[in-house]
Motif scaffolding. Structure first.
Motif: not given
Length: 410
Positions: A269-280, A357-365
């Protein structure tokens, strides 16, 4: 699978507005998964019991409740959070493992339905309540299923449930204390995409159920596989739903009356709804490989290091795929701390659009077992959480401060 925006809001805008590291959830994706699940079991008296341990944010729970989804919890704290989110105790199932009996008593006092998974607790329940309180019994069907051994819960050596080979002991205790058993439950594991695995576990539970004459509910658990990359199809929910529904209908006919079917999806129900964002923080070029070091680590998303789990990773700041490189994506925790694992649970490199450096890296699920498993390791702050709904983003958990970490210390 992976997109550079959520409900037309660019991920980079979300990172800029709310800071990083950041969990972002798409409310529409959760609603979509609820609808898919209901469609898969069309014609069945189905109750969806959200496995709240996947994500217990109050706003997520309220969204579930508003869409007619009940809760399954594994601790008194999750139960209390559910009540605060607006659930009635009767809409909550308490399915603990190896807890003190006082937790069972607490759940009963709140009106929750308890799910008992060992003979000792079953006997104490009978001694305490007799027939005055309903319960479910969790059965271990001796079935292997799940993404890896750490998330298999129905095999013979699993700590979960009462073995199907202990039916005589169960029936003896139930009869001795006239226990009001309204349902039987099993949960095979997680990341299962084969309908035959569910059918095998269900068949074992159905065979077990004929000796219980007053059942109202069969609970087949959850564990439906989600897609982890754009090429990964995940589970065919309509196919699985049809297989399980047909088996359930056949059981009800043989049992002699219609029962209710419960399922307990969490990740689905929730895994695909989430994206984790972090900065390089740094792009570290080494003679052997190139590392992308981000401003997060296993303290915020432990699944890769704990399970060797795969998360689709992309550079949200660069949509130009004409220049790509292999990178190993790592965190800032002072030990091996890697986000990029392959489907076999091995650390690997990912082909990403060129990272600086400074780019936003996204992790799905990242909607399931992300924030709920986060910690203060290295005394780092927990991430903020944001929900996007109706095209608007709002904070549903503020970013921590040092005061939050020190609050209960002396």
């Amino acid at each position: 699978m992976a997109y550079y925006s959520i409900q037309n809001i660019p991920l980079t805008d979300l990172a800029k507005e709310f800071g990083t590291p950041l969990y972002v959830y798409d409310a529409d994706k959760i609603r979509e998964k609820i609808s898919v699940l209901r469609a898969a079991f069309e014609g069945i008296d189905l109750t969806i019991k959200y496995a709240a341990k996947a994500n217990t944010n109050l706003s997520i729970l309220r969204l579930m409740r508003e869409n007619g989804v009940d809760m399954d919890v594994v601790s008194p704290q999750e139960l209390e959070i559910g009540l605060i989110a607006g659930y009635e105790g009767s809409n909550i199932t308490f399915t603990p493992s190896g807890v003190h009996f006082s937790e069972i008593e607490y759940a009963v006092s709140k009106g929750a339905i308890v799910n008992l998974d060992n003979l000792s607790v079953l006997e104490k329940f009978g001694q305490t309540y007799g027939s005055s309180q309903p319960c479910l019994i969790r059965i271990k069907p001796h079935v292997f299923g799940g993404g890896n051994e750490k998330i298999m819960t129905a095999h013979p050596e699993s700590k979960f449930g009462i073995s199907i080979h202990q039916k005589a002991e169960i029936l003896s205790i139930v009869e001795q204390y006239n226990i009001n058993v309204i349902g039987l439950h099993q949960h095979t594991g997680s990341d299962i995409k084969d309908g035959k695995t569910f059918e095998q576990a269900a068949s074992a539970l159905f065979d077990f159920a004929y000796d219980f004459k007053d059942l109202q509910i069969i609970d087949l658990g959850g564990g439906f596989k989600v897609p982890y990359s754009p090429e990964d199809p995940g589970v065919n929910m309509l196919e699985v739903g049809q297989i399980m529904s047909n088996a359930f209908r056949a059981f009800c006919q043989k049992y002699g009356r219609e029962l209710r079917l419960w399922v307990e999806p969490g990740k689905f129900l929730v895994s695909e709804s989430g994206t984790f964002l972090a900065e390089t923080n740094v792009v570290k070029r080494d003679p052997v490989k190139t590392f992308v070091g981000i401003n997060s680590g296993l303290n915020h998303l432990i699944r890769p290091m704990m399970y060797g789990s795969y998360h689709y990773i992309f550079n949200a700041s660069n949509q130009d795929s004409s220049k790509q490189e292999d990178y190993r994506v790592t965190g800032y925790i002072c030990e091996t701390d890697t986000f990029s694992f392959d489907f076999n649970g091995k650390q690997n490199e990912r082909l990403l659009n060129k990272v600086k450096e400074g780019d936003i890296i996204a992790l799905a699920n990242a909607g399931a077992y992300g924030f709920t498993m986060a910690s203060h390791y290295n005394s780092r702050f927990l991430p903020a959480e944001v929900l996007v709904d109706g095209g608007k983003a709002r904070v549903i958990r503020r970013r921590e401060t040092l005061e939050d970490i020190l609050r209960n210390q002396e």
